[in-house]
Design an enzyme around this catalytic site. Structure first.
Site, short mmCIF file in Angstrom:
data_model
loop_
_atom_site.label_atom_id
_atom_site.label_comp_id
_atom_site.label_asym_id
_atom_site.label_seq_id
_atom_site.Cartn_x
_atom_site.Cartn_y
_atom_site.Cartn_z
CB ALA A 169 -0.93 0.00 1.22
N GLY A 170 0.49 2.21 -0.85
CA GLY A 170 1.27 3.44 -0.89
C GLY A 170 0.60 4.50 -1.76
CB SER A 220 9.95 3.63 -4.51
OG SER A 220 10.15 4.39 -5.69
CE1 TYR A 233 5.63 6.76 -3.34
CE2 TYR A 233 7.62 7.23 -4.60
CZ TYR A 233 6.60 6.38 -4.26
OH TYR A 233 6.53 5.13 -4.83
CG ASN A 234 11.78 11.20 -3.42
OD1 ASN A 234 10.97 10.54 -4.05
ND2 ASN A 234 12.46 12.20 -3.94
CB ALA A 235 11.20 11.46 3.20
#
Length: 385
Positions: A169-170, A220, A233-235
């Site tokens: 989930a994301g 990711s 999102y990256n974090a």
């Protein structure tokens, strides 16, 4: 103490260099040998219990189909119940003996506990029933006259264990950090992407330990690529990677962990669904084009097949498509080059729209989207329920 640090500053770099020169060749040969063995003796998941979060669309949906083709028992969790039911029906058609649908929001700890609890209750009863049937069938084969008024299975949870937990989930956000109107609205990124995985893992770990099972963590390549507009999102994905790497030490070797770092894969995210600066979820394919540009987008089906194959082989890390792993080495050895490319391609001039970036201009000029993007993400229509 300062003298010790100064000495280590001098000694550590050359010691590390020469140690790696001696150690890496035999280590790589050893890993190559293990990879051959793991390919030959890959895990058979038929009849095993698999929990998949975020299973209503994208990679999670196709993971359900891939496990179903291999005969796994599925517990599918997501917020959209109708979409989950459709996925469950199709998974049964693909060959899953039993599929449990669990509407849930992984950002809520009580829902994550319920996902694991309902899975244990449901498949515990099923396996008790199957055990009774098998016992009576065996007795009939041997013409035994024993009768049973009941067979006590004890705690149902003792009859079944979770074999694979897939934390998929994301959600994504696309906006410049300084453009956010209320930064607290972006807590949901960390709540779903990171804490959703942590909560579910915490409740599943005791059962995974009993089965010597596996965790598949969908992180990711964004965990190492500092693409602008996706800082939250990256974090969240970088936090996932570090968490599961640490957990691998704590729970190994009883539980194996595969950390997946996909590039751009066919999903609602590459369809253009994300949070924007006011914290609202939108579908903006123009802004998607800015972020993805001319990078080929892989299919969810191919990605799911590679993930399940990798998990069954016990791989520690998996990047899909495999060529995307090259970006990691650019990040490690030439971080300045990565940053320069992102500024050149993805940053717009002050006072201009985000859609005026070089990345989008190249995509529009070449028409490469028709070749590089799967047809399913050309439309802004997404599942809504």
């Amino acid at each position: 103490m300062e003298v010790i640090h100064k000495l280590l500053n001098i000694v550590a770099p050359p010691f590390t260099f020469f140690s790696l020169c001696l150690f890496l060749p035999p280590f790589w040969f050893y890993k190559f040998f293990l990879s051959i063995l793991s390919s030959i003796f890959s895990e058979n998941v038929a009849g095993k219990v698999v929990i998949i979060t975020g299973a209503s669309s994208g990679i999670g949906e196709h993971l359900a189909y891939e496990y179903a083709k291999r005969g796994a028992l599925l517990a599918l969790a997501a917020r959209r119940e109708k979409s989950l039911e459709e996925v469950a029906d199709r998974a049964r058609e693909y060959g899953s003996p039993d599929v449990l649908v669990i509407p849930a929001d992984v950002s809520k700890v009580e829902d994550c506990k319920r996902i694991v609890g309902e899975t244990m209750d449901h498949f515990g009863r099923c396996k008790c029933k199957w055990l009774i049937q098998i016992l009576f069938y065996a007795l009939s084969l041997f013409h035994l006259k024993w009768g049973f008024s009941f067979i006590y299975c004890g705690n149902n949870n003792m009859m079944v264990a979770v074999d694979h937990l897939v934390s998929n989930a994301g959600i994504n956000s696309v906006c410049m950090f300084e453009d956010t109107t209320d930064i607290t609205l972006f807590r949901t990124i960390m709540d779903i992407n990171f804490w959703g995985s942590v909560y579910t893992t915490r409740f599943a770990v005791p059962h995974l330990r009993n089965s010597r099972g596996k965790i598949v963590a969908l992180a990711s390549s964004a965990s190492w690529l500092p693409a602008p507009r996706t800082s939250f999102y990256n974090a969240s994905k970088a936090a996932m990677v570090t968490f599961f790497e640490t957990l691998r030490i704590e729970v190994g070797p009883e539980i194996k962990i595969t950390i997946v770092t996909p590039g751009f894969i066919e999903s609602e995210i590459t369809q253009g669904k994300f949070l924007v600066q006011d914290g609202k979820m939108v579908v903006d394919q123009d802004l998607r084009d800015v972020q993805v540009s001319t990078i080929p987008v892989g299919t969810a089906q191919g990605c799911a097949a590679a993930i399940v194959n990798g998990a069954c082989r016990g791989e520690r890390y998996l990047t899909q498509p495999a060529w995307f792993k090259a970006t990691y080495f650019w990040k490690v050895f030439c971080p300045e080059m990565i940053e320069w490319c992102y500024r050149l391609m993805y940053m717009n001039r002050p006072g201009t729209s985000d859609r005026e970036t070089l990345s989008k201009k190249i995509l529009d000029l070449t028409g490469a989207k028709n070749i590089l993007y799967p047809s399913t993400i050309h439309t802004p229509d997404i599942k809504t329920d």
